[in-house]
Design a protein around this motif. Structure first.
Motif, PDB file in Angstrom:
ATOM      1  N   GLY A 137      -3.564   5.985  -2.458  1.00 56.33           N
ATOM      2  CA  GLY A 137      -3.541   7.432  -2.316  1.00 56.33           C
ATOM      3  C   GLY A 137      -4.384   7.899  -1.151  1.00 56.33           C
ATOM      4  O   GLY A 137      -5.054   7.111  -0.479  1.00 56.33           O
ATOM      5  N   ARG A 138      -4.356   9.202  -0.905  1.00 60.16           N
ATOM      6  CA  ARG A 138      -5.032   9.761   0.264  1.00 60.16           C
ATOM      7  C   ARG A 138      -6.527   9.483   0.268  1.00 60.16           C
ATOM      8  O   ARG A 138      -7.116   9.208   1.319  1.00 60.16           O
ATOM      9  CB  ARG A 138      -4.774  11.273   0.337  1.00 60.16           C
ATOM     10  CG  ARG A 138      -5.103  11.865   1.685  1.00 60.16           C
ATOM     11  CD  ARG A 138      -4.645  13.303   1.776  1.00 60.16           C
ATOM     12  NE  ARG A 138      -5.679  14.228   1.324  1.00 60.16           N
ATOM     13  CZ  ARG A 138      -5.595  15.559   1.434  1.00 60.16           C
ATOM     14  NH1 ARG A 138      -4.504  16.098   1.938  1.00 60.16           N
ATOM     15  NH2 ARG A 138      -6.563  16.335   1.019  1.00 60.16           N
ATOM     16  N   GLU A 139      -7.176   9.570  -0.878  1.00 66.50           N
ATOM     17  CA  GLU A 139      -8.617   9.344  -0.973  1.00 66.50           C
ATOM     18  C   GLU A 139      -8.946   7.975  -1.565  1.00 66.50           C
ATOM     19  O   GLU A 139     -10.064   7.735  -2.001  1.00 66.50           O
ATOM     20  CB  GLU A 139      -9.257  10.444  -1.829  1.00 66.50           C
ATOM     21  CG  GLU A 139      -9.080  11.841  -1.283  1.00 66.50           C
ATOM     22  CD  GLU A 139      -9.744  12.018   0.068  1.00 66.50           C
ATOM     23  OE1 GLU A 139     -10.813  11.416   0.280  1.00 66.50           O
ATOM     24  OE2 GLU A 139      -9.195  12.753   0.909  1.00 66.50           O
ATOM     25  N   ALA A 140      -7.964   7.083  -1.590  1.00 67.89           N
ATOM     26  CA  ALA A 140      -8.124   5.802  -2.277  1.00 67.89           C
ATOM     27  C   ALA A 140      -9.226   4.927  -1.690  1.00 67.89           C
ATOM     28  O   ALA A 140      -9.925   4.221  -2.416  1.00 67.89           O
ATOM     29  CB  ALA A 140      -6.799   5.046  -2.251  1.00 67.89           C
ATOM     30  N   ASN A 159      -2.613   3.863   1.327  1.00 69.12           N
ATOM     31  CA  ASN A 159      -2.943   5.283   1.463  1.00 69.12           C
ATOM     32  C   ASN A 159      -1.890   6.218   0.880  1.00 69.12           C
ATOM     33  O   ASN A 159      -1.924   7.415   1.135  1.00 69.12           O
ATOM     34  CB  ASN A 159      -3.202   5.638   2.933  1.00 69.12           C
ATOM     35  CG  ASN A 159      -1.983   5.413   3.813  1.00 69.12           C
ATOM     36  OD1 ASN A 159      -0.920   5.023   3.329  1.00 69.12           O
ATOM     37  ND2 ASN A 159      -2.144   5.645   5.105  1.00 69.12           N
ATOM     38  N   TYR A 160      -0.944   5.670   0.118  1.00 70.73           N
ATOM     39  CA  TYR A 160       0.011   6.568  -0.528  1.00 70.73           C
ATOM     40  C   TYR A 160       0.173   6.179  -2.009  1.00 70.73           C
ATOM     41  O   TYR A 160       0.052   5.011  -2.382  1.00 70.73           O
ATOM     42  CB  TYR A 160       1.359   6.587   0.181  1.00 70.73           C
ATOM     43  CG  TYR A 160       2.118   5.282   0.179  1.00 70.73           C
ATOM     44  CD1 TYR A 160       3.055   5.015  -0.819  1.00 70.73           C
ATOM     45  CD2 TYR A 160       1.928   4.334   1.183  1.00 70.73           C
ATOM     46  CE1 TYR A 160       3.763   3.826  -0.831  1.00 70.73           C
ATOM     47  CE2 TYR A 160       2.635   3.155   1.184  1.00 70.73           C
ATOM     48  CZ  TYR A 160       3.552   2.902   0.178  1.00 70.73           C
ATOM     49  OH  TYR A 160       4.253   1.723   0.180  1.00 70.73           O
ATOM     50  N   VAL A 161       0.419   7.179  -2.814  1.00 69.28           N
ATOM     51  CA  VAL A 161       0.556   6.980  -4.255  1.00 69.28           C
ATOM     52  C   VAL A 161       1.817   6.165  -4.548  1.00 69.28           C
ATOM     53  O   VAL A 161       2.888   6.442  -4.014  1.00 69.28           O
ATOM     54  CB  VAL A 161       0.622   8.344  -4.977  1.00 69.28           C
ATOM     55  CG1 VAL A 161       1.024   8.171  -6.441  1.00 69.28           C
ATOM     56  CG2 VAL A 161      -0.707   9.061  -4.867  1.00 69.28           C
ATOM     57  N   GLY A 162       1.675   5.171  -5.385  1.00 68.94           N
ATOM     58  CA  GLY A 162       2.793   4.317  -5.767  1.00 68.94           C
ATOM     59  C   GLY A 162       2.735   2.937  -5.160  1.00 68.94           C
ATOM     60  O   GLY A 162       3.375   2.008  -5.660  1.00 68.94           O
ATOM     61  N   SER A 163       1.953   2.770  -4.098  1.00 69.79           N
ATOM     62  CA  SER A 163       1.908   1.467  -3.419  1.00 69.79           C
ATOM     63  C   SER A 163       1.320   0.379  -4.312  1.00 69.79           C
ATOM     64  O   SER A 163       1.896  -0.711  -4.443  1.00 69.79           O
ATOM     65  CB  SER A 163       1.106   1.582  -2.124  1.00 69.79           C
ATOM     66  OG  SER A 163      -0.219   2.041  -2.376  1.00 69.79           O
ATOM     67  N   SER A 165       0.850   0.529  -7.572  1.00 68.65           N
ATOM     68  CA  SER A 165       1.599   0.420  -8.822  1.00 68.65           C
ATOM     69  C   SER A 165       2.824  -0.467  -8.654  1.00 68.65           C
ATOM     70  O   SER A 165       3.245  -1.145  -9.590  1.00 68.65           O
ATOM     71  CB  SER A 165       2.013   1.802  -9.323  1.00 68.65           C
ATOM     72  OG  SER A 165       0.904   2.482  -9.849  1.00 68.65           O
ATOM     73  N   ALA A 166       3.399  -0.477  -7.457  1.00 65.44           N
ATOM     74  CA  ALA A 166       4.528  -1.366  -7.189  1.00 65.44           C
ATOM     75  C   ALA A 166       4.100  -2.825  -7.332  1.00 65.44           C
ATOM     76  O   ALA A 166       4.838  -3.654  -7.877  1.00 65.44           O
ATOM     77  CB  ALA A 166       5.086  -1.103  -5.797  1.00 65.44           C
ATOM     78  N   ILE A 167       2.891  -3.129  -6.851  1.00 64.91           N
ATOM     79  CA  ILE A 167       2.362  -4.487  -6.998  1.00 64.91           C
ATOM     80  C   ILE A 167       2.216  -4.819  -8.475  1.00 64.91           C
ATOM     81  O   ILE A 167       2.620  -5.888  -8.949  1.00 64.91           O
ATOM     82  CB  ILE A 167       1.005  -4.624  -6.284  1.00 64.91           C
ATOM     83  CG1 ILE A 167       1.150  -4.342  -4.797  1.00 64.91           C
ATOM     84  CG2 ILE A 167       0.412  -6.012  -6.511  1.00 64.91           C
ATOM     85  CD1 ILE A 167      -0.169  -4.244  -4.053  1.00 64.91           C
ATOM     86  N   LYS A 168       1.609  -3.906  -9.215  1.00 63.47           N
ATOM     87  CA  LYS A 168       1.368  -4.098 -10.649  1.00 63.47           C
ATOM     88  C   LYS A 168       2.672  -4.287 -11.416  1.00 63.47           C
ATOM     89  O   LYS A 168       2.803  -5.189 -12.248  1.00 63.47           O
ATOM     90  CB  LYS A 168       0.592  -2.898 -11.191  1.00 63.47           C
ATOM     91  CG  LYS A 168       0.535  -2.785 -12.704  1.00 63.47           C
ATOM     92  CD  LYS A 168      -0.380  -3.804 -13.317  1.00 63.47           C
ATOM     93  CE  LYS A 168      -0.530  -3.551 -14.813  1.00 63.47           C
ATOM     94  NZ  LYS A 168      -1.439  -4.520 -15.461  1.00 63.47           N
ATOM     95  N   MET A 169       3.650  -3.437 -11.156  1.00 65.12           N
ATOM     96  CA  MET A 169       4.905  -3.489 -11.894  1.00 65.12           C
ATOM     97  C   MET A 169       5.690  -4.772 -11.601  1.00 65.12           C
ATOM     98  O   MET A 169       6.249  -5.393 -12.511  1.00 65.12           O
ATOM     99  CB  MET A 169       5.759  -2.262 -11.562  1.00 65.12           C
ATOM    100  CG  MET A 169       5.208  -0.949 -12.082  1.00 65.12           C
ATOM    101  SD  MET A 169       5.289  -0.774 -13.891  1.00 65.12           S
ATOM    102  CE  MET A 169       3.614  -1.254 -14.343  1.00 65.12           C
ATOM    103  N   CYS A 170       5.728  -5.168 -10.354  1.00 69.16           N
ATOM    104  CA  CYS A 170       6.432  -6.403 -10.010  1.00 69.16           C
ATOM    105  C   CYS A 170       5.737  -7.616 -10.624  1.00 69.16           C
ATOM    106  O   CYS A 170       6.395  -8.560 -11.083  1.00 69.16           O
ATOM    107  CB  CYS A 170       6.536  -6.551  -8.492  1.00 69.16           C
ATOM    108  SG  CYS A 170       7.619  -5.330  -7.713  1.00 69.16           S
ATOM    109  N   ARG A 171       4.436  -7.572 -10.675  1.00 67.24           N
ATOM    110  CA  ARG A 171       3.678  -8.642 -11.335  1.00 67.24           C
ATOM    111  C   ARG A 171       4.012  -8.704 -12.822  1.00 67.24           C
ATOM    112  O   ARG A 171       4.126  -9.795 -13.401  1.00 67.24           O
ATOM    113  CB  ARG A 171       2.179  -8.403 -11.125  1.00 67.24           C
ATOM    114  CG  ARG A 171       1.255  -9.390 -11.817  1.00 67.24           C
ATOM    115  CD  ARG A 171      -0.197  -9.002 -11.575  1.00 67.24           C
ATOM    116  NE  ARG A 171      -1.128  -9.951 -12.165  1.00 67.24           N
ATOM    117  CZ  ARG A 171      -1.555  -9.905 -13.427  1.00 67.24           C
ATOM    118  NH1 ARG A 171      -1.127  -8.949 -14.225  1.00 67.24           N
ATOM    119  NH2 ARG A 171      -2.394 -10.810 -13.880  1.00 67.24           N
TER     120      ARG A 171
END
Length: 287
Positions: A137-140, A159-163, A165-171
């Motif tokens: 995210g922006r302030e991550a 730096n963007y929301v969802g990036s 979580s994509a790693i987590k979900m694919c794992r």
């Protein structure tokens, strides 16, 4: 010290909140505080050194960091209720295991930069604050630095929301799929009386995993204790794959399999606590 609030005081939230409370003021809010489990939750909070709030608004007042550690099915609802109650100086850290698109939907409720996507990259027990976290995210990047100062094992992931979580979900396709396959494999092997031979064969193929040690118990215990919640997470995995125009045949089956065992246990009046110390063979006849 940093004023911290946890929304969701279950397994993961409870462990992290109690650990952070050793050096910081921590407040918790959980829907169970409004139900028949209130007294047990109050006792748990007292033992953990945290303050149990009387409402969501009370929990959010004065917090600098707000951690959301609820179930996947509740994550979006919690974000929508928390956002209007938060000030410009507060950050909402969404640790829930949901699809990138679900995280982006949640972020829309908040002012720019206030929402931080956090992926929990390993089981919280037994690692507690050592559990690896990725922030997005922006302030991550700033939040990752702050979490590190608090003693967390956090790393900036995008730096963007969802990036992240994509790693987590694919794992999760692999991790929760392996749990479901292990239960299916060993329950059938036990029925035919060949579990030792099957485990020996698995160990010969993958000796580093511990198939002849505690690994099977660990994998199946995760379903027995948290299968309903993990099934909800797998439904979010299916969304993740669908959004990527990918196949989700295996993940859809994993979602069903994760729910089946705890549902069957509930039908038989069996609880996870009754199975400790856990041995997967005690559940081999539960089909």
């Amino acid at each position: 010290m940093t004023a911290i609030t946890f929304i969701g005081y279950g397994e993961a939230g409870g462990i992290l909140a109690d650990a952070l409370a050793k050096e910081n003021p921590v407040t918790v809010w959980d829907c169970k505080l409004n139900g028949p489990e209130r007294d047990a939750m109050i006792t748990k909070a007292h033992r953990g050194g945290v303050r149990a709030a009387i409402s969501l608004a009370d929990a959010l007042a004065g917090a600098e960091l707000v951690f959301s550690t609820v179930t996947a099915g509740s994550a979006l609802d919690v974000a929508s209720h928390a956002a209007p109650l938060m000030t410009d100086t507060q950050y909402f850290l969404d640790l829930n295991s949901v699809a990138p698109q679900t995280k982006r939907q949640a972020a829309e409720y908040f002012k720019p930069g206030a929402y931080v996507d956090v992926a929990v990259m390993a089981p919280v027990p037994p690692g507690a604050l050592r559990t690896p976290l990725l922030t997005g995210g922006r302030e991550a990047e700033a939040i990752a630095e702050l979490l590190t100062k608090l003693g967390c094992n956090a790393r900036y992931g995008g730096n963007y929301v969802g990036s992240v979580s994509a790693i987590k979900m694919c794992r999760s396709v692999m991790i929760k799929g392996l749990e479901a396959l292990t239960a299916e494999c060993l329950f059938a092997a036990h029925h035919y009386g060949v579990e030792e031979q099957v485990l020996a064969s698995l160990h010969a193929s993958f000796p580093s995993l511990g198939w002849k040690d505690t690994f099977p118990d660990y994998l199946i215990s995760r379903i027995a204790e948290h299968g309903i919640r993990r099934s909800e997470e797998m439904e979010e995995v299916v969304k993740t794959l669908s959004d990527a125009a990918g196949e989700s045949v295996m993940s859809q089956a994993t979602a069903i399999a994760q729910r089946h065992l705890p549902d069957r246990m509930a039908e038989l009046g069996m609880t996870y606590a009754q199975l400790e110390p856990f041995n997967w063979k005690a559940l081999a006849g539960v089909k």
